[in-house]
Write a protein that holds these residues in place. Structure first.
Motif, PDB file in Angstrom:
ATOM      1  N   TRP A   6       0.894  -1.253   0.072  1.00 31.20           N
ATOM      2  CA  TRP A   6      -0.083   0.089  -0.044  1.00 31.20           C
ATOM      3  C   TRP A   6       0.828   1.379  -0.070  1.00 31.20           C
ATOM      4  O   TRP A   6       0.505   2.137  -0.723  1.00 31.20           O
ATOM      5  CB  TRP A   6      -0.771  -0.039   1.262  1.00 31.20           C
ATOM      6  N   ILE A   7       1.951   1.298   0.973  1.00 34.83           N
ATOM      7  CA  ILE A   7       2.920   2.385   0.888  1.00 34.83           C
ATOM      8  C   ILE A   7       3.457   2.802  -0.386  1.00 34.83           C
ATOM      9  O   ILE A   7       3.609   3.731  -0.852  1.00 34.83           O
ATOM     10  CB  ILE A   7       3.913   2.184   1.869  1.00 34.83           C
ATOM     11  N   LYS A   8       3.630   1.742  -1.162  1.00 34.84           N
ATOM     12  CA  LYS A   8       4.475   1.753  -2.543  1.00 34.84           C
ATOM     13  C   LYS A   8       3.620   2.128  -3.574  1.00 34.84           C
ATOM     14  O   LYS A   8       3.770   3.008  -4.534  1.00 34.84           O
ATOM     15  CB  LYS A   8       5.106   0.468  -2.867  1.00 34.84           C
ATOM     16  N   ARG A   9       2.307   1.521  -3.676  1.00 40.53           N
ATOM     17  CA  ARG A   9       1.122   1.593  -4.544  1.00 40.53           C
ATOM     18  C   ARG A   9       0.022   2.770  -4.408  1.00 40.53           C
ATOM     19  O   ARG A   9      -0.688   3.245  -5.295  1.00 40.53           O
ATOM     20  CB  ARG A   9       0.865   0.299  -5.074  1.00 40.53           C
ATOM     21  N   ARG A  10      -0.214   2.867  -3.046  1.00 38.25           N
ATOM     22  CA  ARG A  10      -1.335   3.648  -2.533  1.00 38.25           C
ATOM     23  C   ARG A  10      -2.728   3.025  -3.245  1.00 38.25           C
ATOM     24  O   ARG A  10      -3.488   3.748  -3.556  1.00 38.25           O
ATOM     25  CB  ARG A  10      -1.190   5.117  -3.223  1.00 38.25           C
ATOM     26  N   SER A  11      -2.705   1.809  -3.112  1.00 43.50           N
ATOM     27  CA  SER A  11      -3.777   1.034  -3.629  1.00 43.50           C
ATOM     28  C   SER A  11      -4.087  -0.045  -2.738  1.00 43.50           C
ATOM     29  O   SER A  11      -2.963  -0.885  -2.410  1.00 43.50           O
ATOM     30  CB  SER A  11      -3.795   0.741  -5.082  1.00 43.50           C
ATOM     31  N   PRO A  12      -5.240  -0.709  -2.714  1.00 50.07           N
ATOM     32  CA  PRO A  12      -5.200  -2.137  -2.100  1.00 50.07           C
ATOM     33  C   PRO A  12      -4.695  -3.158  -2.811  1.00 50.07           C
ATOM     34  O   PRO A  12      -4.501  -2.972  -3.990  1.00 50.07           O
ATOM     35  CB  PRO A  12      -6.967  -2.335  -1.889  1.00 50.07           C
ATOM     36  N   LEU A  13      -4.427  -4.072  -2.112  1.00 48.23           N
ATOM     37  CA  LEU A  13      -3.527  -5.297  -2.402  1.00 48.23           C
ATOM     38  C   LEU A  13      -4.711  -6.346  -3.369  1.00 48.23           C
ATOM     39  O   LEU A  13      -5.732  -6.847  -2.337  1.00 48.23           O
ATOM     40  CB  LEU A  13      -3.189  -6.070  -1.715  1.00 48.23           C
ATOM     41  N   ASN A  14      -4.946  -6.532  -4.593  1.00 51.72           N
ATOM     42  CA  ASN A  14      -6.025  -7.333  -5.169  1.00 51.72           C
ATOM     43  C   ASN A  14      -5.608  -8.462  -5.419  1.00 51.72           C
ATOM     44  O   ASN A  14      -4.513  -8.798  -6.320  1.00 51.72           O
ATOM     45  CB  ASN A  14      -6.191  -6.686  -6.516  1.00 51.72           C
ATOM     46  N   MET A  15      -6.106  -9.472  -4.745  1.00 53.34           N
ATOM     47  CA  MET A  15      -5.917 -11.041  -5.063  1.00 53.34           C
ATOM     48  C   MET A  15      -7.245 -11.794  -5.388  1.00 53.34           C
ATOM     49  O   MET A  15      -7.286 -12.799  -5.182  1.00 53.34           O
ATOM     50  CB  MET A  15      -5.350 -11.386  -3.755  1.00 53.34           C
ATOM     51  N   ALA A  16      -7.820 -11.096  -6.237  1.00 49.88           N
ATOM     52  CA  ALA A  16      -8.988 -11.627  -6.924  1.00 49.88           C
ATOM     53  C   ALA A  16      -8.533 -13.092  -7.610  1.00 49.88           C
ATOM     54  O   ALA A  16      -7.691 -13.319  -8.150  1.00 49.88           O
ATOM     55  CB  ALA A  16      -9.957 -10.765  -7.719  1.00 49.88           C
ATOM     56  N   LEU A  74      -8.281 -16.746  12.916  1.00 44.31           N
ATOM     57  CA  LEU A  74      -9.635 -16.511  12.651  1.00 44.31           C
ATOM     58  C   LEU A  74      -9.782 -14.939  12.063  1.00 44.31           C
ATOM     59  O   LEU A  74     -10.192 -14.520  11.030  1.00 44.31           O
ATOM     60  CB  LEU A  74     -10.519 -16.351  13.704  1.00 44.31           C
ATOM     61  N   LEU A  75      -9.081 -13.781  12.757  1.00 37.14           N
ATOM     62  CA  LEU A  75      -9.082 -12.445  12.024  1.00 37.14           C
ATOM     63  C   LEU A  75      -8.550 -12.332  11.035  1.00 37.14           C
ATOM     64  O   LEU A  75      -8.884 -11.622  10.100  1.00 37.14           O
ATOM     65  CB  LEU A  75      -8.415 -11.771  13.175  1.00 37.14           C
ATOM     66  N   GLY A  76      -7.078 -13.185  10.665  1.00 45.50           N
ATOM     67  CA  GLY A  76      -6.422 -13.359   9.421  1.00 45.50           C
ATOM     68  C   GLY A  76      -7.144 -13.572   8.438  1.00 45.50           C
ATOM     69  O   GLY A  76      -7.326 -13.173   7.221  1.00 45.50           O
ATOM     70  N   VAL A  77      -7.988 -14.522   8.503  1.00 44.70           N
ATOM     71  CA  VAL A  77      -8.971 -15.113   7.448  1.00 44.70           C
ATOM     72  C   VAL A  77      -9.996 -14.245   6.995  1.00 44.70           C
ATOM     73  O   VAL A  77     -10.255 -14.071   5.788  1.00 44.70           O
ATOM     74  CB  VAL A  77      -9.462 -16.540   7.970  1.00 44.70           C
ATOM     75  N   ILE A  78     -10.623 -13.532   8.059  1.00 42.20           N
ATOM     76  CA  ILE A  78     -11.687 -12.737   7.663  1.00 42.20           C
ATOM     77  C   ILE A  78     -11.138 -11.381   7.091  1.00 42.20           C
ATOM     78  O   ILE A  78     -11.830 -10.907   6.019  1.00 42.20           O
ATOM     79  CB  ILE A  78     -12.294 -12.088   9.168  1.00 42.20           C
ATOM     80  N   LEU A  79      -9.892 -11.169   7.162  1.00 39.30           N
ATOM     81  CA  LEU A  79      -9.492  -9.964   6.807  1.00 39.30           C
ATOM     82  C   LEU A  79      -8.951 -10.018   5.092  1.00 39.30           C
ATOM     83  O   LEU A  79      -8.942  -9.375   4.269  1.00 39.30           O
ATOM     84  CB  LEU A  79      -8.310  -9.214   7.470  1.00 39.30           C
ATOM     85  N   ARG A 105     -10.422 -10.708  -0.523  1.00 33.36           N
ATOM     86  CA  ARG A 105      -9.375 -10.724  -1.598  1.00 33.36           C
ATOM     87  C   ARG A 105      -8.959  -9.416  -2.116  1.00 33.36           C
ATOM     88  O   ARG A 105      -7.819  -9.286  -2.745  1.00 33.36           O
ATOM     89  CB  ARG A 105     -10.087 -11.467  -2.864  1.00 33.36           C
ATOM     90  N   VAL A 106      -9.633  -8.343  -1.695  1.00 32.23           N
ATOM     91  CA  VAL A 106      -9.105  -6.852  -1.753  1.00 32.23           C
ATOM     92  C   VAL A 106      -8.899  -6.706  -0.605  1.00 32.23           C
ATOM     93  O   VAL A 106      -9.689  -6.062   0.295  1.00 32.23           O
ATOM     94  CB  VAL A 106     -10.183  -6.043  -2.569  1.00 32.23           C
ATOM     95  N   ILE A 107      -7.471  -6.394  -0.085  1.00 31.93           N
ATOM     96  CA  ILE A 107      -6.788  -6.246   1.045  1.00 31.93           C
ATOM     97  C   ILE A 107      -6.366  -4.927   1.177  1.00 31.93           C
ATOM     98  O   ILE A 107      -5.271  -4.450   0.700  1.00 31.93           O
ATOM     99  CB  ILE A 107      -5.770  -7.222   1.394  1.00 31.93           C
ATOM    100  N   GLY A 108      -7.105  -3.794   1.906  1.00 31.49           N
ATOM    101  CA  GLY A 108      -6.488  -2.344   2.076  1.00 31.49           C
ATOM    102  C   GLY A 108      -5.524  -2.490   3.271  1.00 31.49           C
ATOM    103  O   GLY A 108      -5.198  -3.351   3.946  1.00 31.49           O
ATOM    104  N   TRP A 109      -5.044  -1.229   3.541  1.00 34.21           N
ATOM    105  CA  TRP A 109      -4.112  -0.955   4.454  1.00 34.21           C
ATOM    106  C   TRP A 109      -4.562  -1.125   5.781  1.00 34.21           C
ATOM    107  O   TRP A 109      -3.932  -1.578   6.763  1.00 34.21           O
ATOM    108  CB  TRP A 109      -3.482   0.424   4.239  1.00 34.21           C
ATOM    109  N   LYS A 110      -5.787  -1.005   5.958  1.00 36.90           N
ATOM    110  CA  LYS A 110      -6.452  -0.789   7.540  1.00 36.90           C
ATOM    111  C   LYS A 110      -6.277  -2.227   7.740  1.00 36.90           C
ATOM    112  O   LYS A 110      -6.286  -2.789   8.909  1.00 36.90           O
ATOM    113  CB  LYS A 110      -7.935  -0.589   7.049  1.00 36.90           C
ATOM    114  N   SER A 111      -6.299  -3.397   6.972  1.00 37.66           N
ATOM    115  CA  SER A 111      -6.413  -4.971   7.309  1.00 37.66           C
ATOM    116  C   SER A 111      -4.943  -4.960   7.880  1.00 37.66           C
ATOM    117  O   SER A 111      -4.829  -5.801   8.932  1.00 37.66           O
ATOM    118  CB  SER A 111      -6.510  -5.832   5.838  1.00 37.66           C
ATOM    119  N   GLY A 112      -4.107  -4.582   7.030  1.00 41.01           N
ATOM    120  CA  GLY A 112      -2.465  -4.814   7.422  1.00 41.01           C
ATOM    121  C   GLY A 112      -2.361  -4.178   8.752  1.00 41.01           C
ATOM    122  O   GLY A 112      -1.519  -4.661   9.665  1.00 41.01           O
ATOM    123  N   LEU A 113      -2.883  -2.828   9.214  1.00 42.08           N
ATOM    124  CA  LEU A 113      -2.514  -2.102  10.249  1.00 42.08           C
ATOM    125  C   LEU A 113      -3.201  -2.785  11.557  1.00 42.08           C
ATOM    126  O   LEU A 113      -2.867  -3.151  12.522  1.00 42.08           O
ATOM    127  CB  LEU A 113      -3.273  -0.737  10.168  1.00 42.08           C
TER     128      LEU A 113
END
Length: 397
Positions: free
Chosen positions: A135-145, A335-340, A344-352
């Motif tokens: 996210w810091i590098k791209r300023r976009s969510p990580l898309n793992m669709a 469990l929290l990791g799985v939910i986040l 498949r579209v994972i934003g910075w809030k999930s990592g934080l």
């Protein structure tokens, strides 16, 4: 930097990390011992060096291994150092256990400490690092669709079993066998999937550029050398950490829970971060998630097997209240990791969220404090599930 300079730097890096294992081997076979902290550092560096070599070799090996399950194999090989440390702890636990008294010994507590710490470290530090750096590098969510369907399914099942371990107050033999079987099913299913050609970088790229024969010889040589260093250094590393704790009044449990996994897991996390920096975060995070499946299934199951082998009879692995809570907290983190990652579209809030919760719980070591953090993880997961269901409801209405 030219290709020749880049290749030269890569070979120098390979040689440098290979040299990290020399002091460990010399000390063990020469019967040398220094201060426990220095011993732990030397043996730890040997394991770190070997782990990097294994990771680079495993990446290059994807050129020769069926691409369909390369990620699963890479994740299995990459956490070999963690298996070596856990094997030493499980063997010592089996030697300390007496069926007559059936008391959970301090050595048995360290087994649970290492396996739970390794899993939480991988999610709290590893997953969050890949997500946030992207996210810091791209300023976009990580898309793992359209990715990780199998990994998330298997991790969900393994997480449910980890919750069960808490309520059973033991890792039962049947549960251990089921976890190992689950991993074998995962490995088999992954072999039916197709994956893209690996994107190699650094030392793995330099190895991959060689002819097929030379590449395979280098890969096999690195695997053999790294495994040798890890096997030689693992036991001394564990015992040095325990001695350090005793000498300085530091909890052995915490040293084994965090320092040992940090040494064995850090190369894998660093390489996943490098994938993210090199614009291939999907491979990095998928490898870490696959490693988490590996650790919650095969690692937990195998610790029971080694414990039984050391004790000389088939045994379930009993847990006291503290160990049970550690497994419960680990299940809540998973469990929290799985939910986040489920959307498949994972934003910075999930990592934080993963990083902050991981760092926040570290200073709190009492069992009741760990239970509070367990409730916190579960509560956040429940809120996120409710939010996602609410969004789906709105989209249909």
């Amino acid at each position: 930097m030219s290709d020749s300079n880049s290749h030269s730097a890569s070979w120098i890096l390979l040689a440098a990390f290979a040299c990290l294992g020399v002091p460990s081997v010399t000390m063990v076979f020469g019967g040398l011992h220094f201060h426990p902290i220095l011993d732990a550092f030397i043996f730890g560096m040997g394991i770190v060096g070997a782990a990097f070599l294994i990771s680079w070799a495993a990446e290059a090996a994807q050129l020769d291994v069926s691409a369909s399950f390369a990620i699963a194999i890479l994740a299995l090989i990459a956490i070999l150092p963690e298996y070596a440390v856990e094997a030493v702890l499980a063997w010592d636990a089996g030697q300390s256990y007496s069926t007559a008294s059936a008391i959970v010994t301090p050595e048995m507590e360290l087994v649970a400490a290492n396996v739970t710490g390794a899993n939480r470290l991988l999610i709290g530090l590893g997953w969050s690092a890949v997500i946030l750096i992207f996210w810091i590098k791209r300023r976009s969510p990580l898309n793992m669709a359209n990715t990780m369907g199998l990994e998330i399914l298997m991790l969900s099942v393994a997480t449910a079993v980890t919750f069960l371990i808490f309520f059973m107050q033991q890792v039962h033999l049947i549960v251990a066998a089921a976890l190992i079987a689950l991993y074998l099913v995962y490995l088999w299913l992954s072999s039916t999937k197709e994956s893209e050609e690996p994107e190699l970088m650094g030392p793995s790229f330099a190895i991959g550029e060689q002819s097929k024969l030379v590449r395979r010889l280098i890969v096999l040589g690195l695997f053999a050398y790294s495994a040798f260093v890890i096997v030689v250094a693992a036991e001394s590393f564990v015992h040095s950490l325990v001695e350090t704790g005793r000498e300085f009044g530091i909890s052995e449990f915490l040293l084994i829970q965090w320092i040992a996994p940090l040494a064995s897991e850090s190369p894998e996390i660093i390489i996943a971060v490098l994938f993210s920096l090199r614009a291939n975060p999907v491979a990095g995070l998928t490898t870490l998630i696959s490693a988490e499946v590996n650790q919650l299934t095969l690692l937990v199951g195998s610790m029971v097997g080694i414990f039984s082998l050391s004790a000389g009879e088939l045994l379930s692995f009993p847990l006291n209240n503290m160990q049970s809570v550690e497994f419960l907290l680990t299940a809540a983190v998973s469990l929290l990791g799985v939910i986040l990652v489920l959307p498949r579209v994972i934003g910075w809030k999930s990592g934080l969220i993963l990083l902050v919760m991981f760092l926040a719980h570290l200073p709190f070591t009492e069992t009741d404090q760990r239970m509070l953090f367990t409730y916190g993880y579960i509560a956040i997961a429940a809120v996120l599930i409710g939010y996602q269901l609410y969004r789906k409801y709105l989209s249909k209405s």
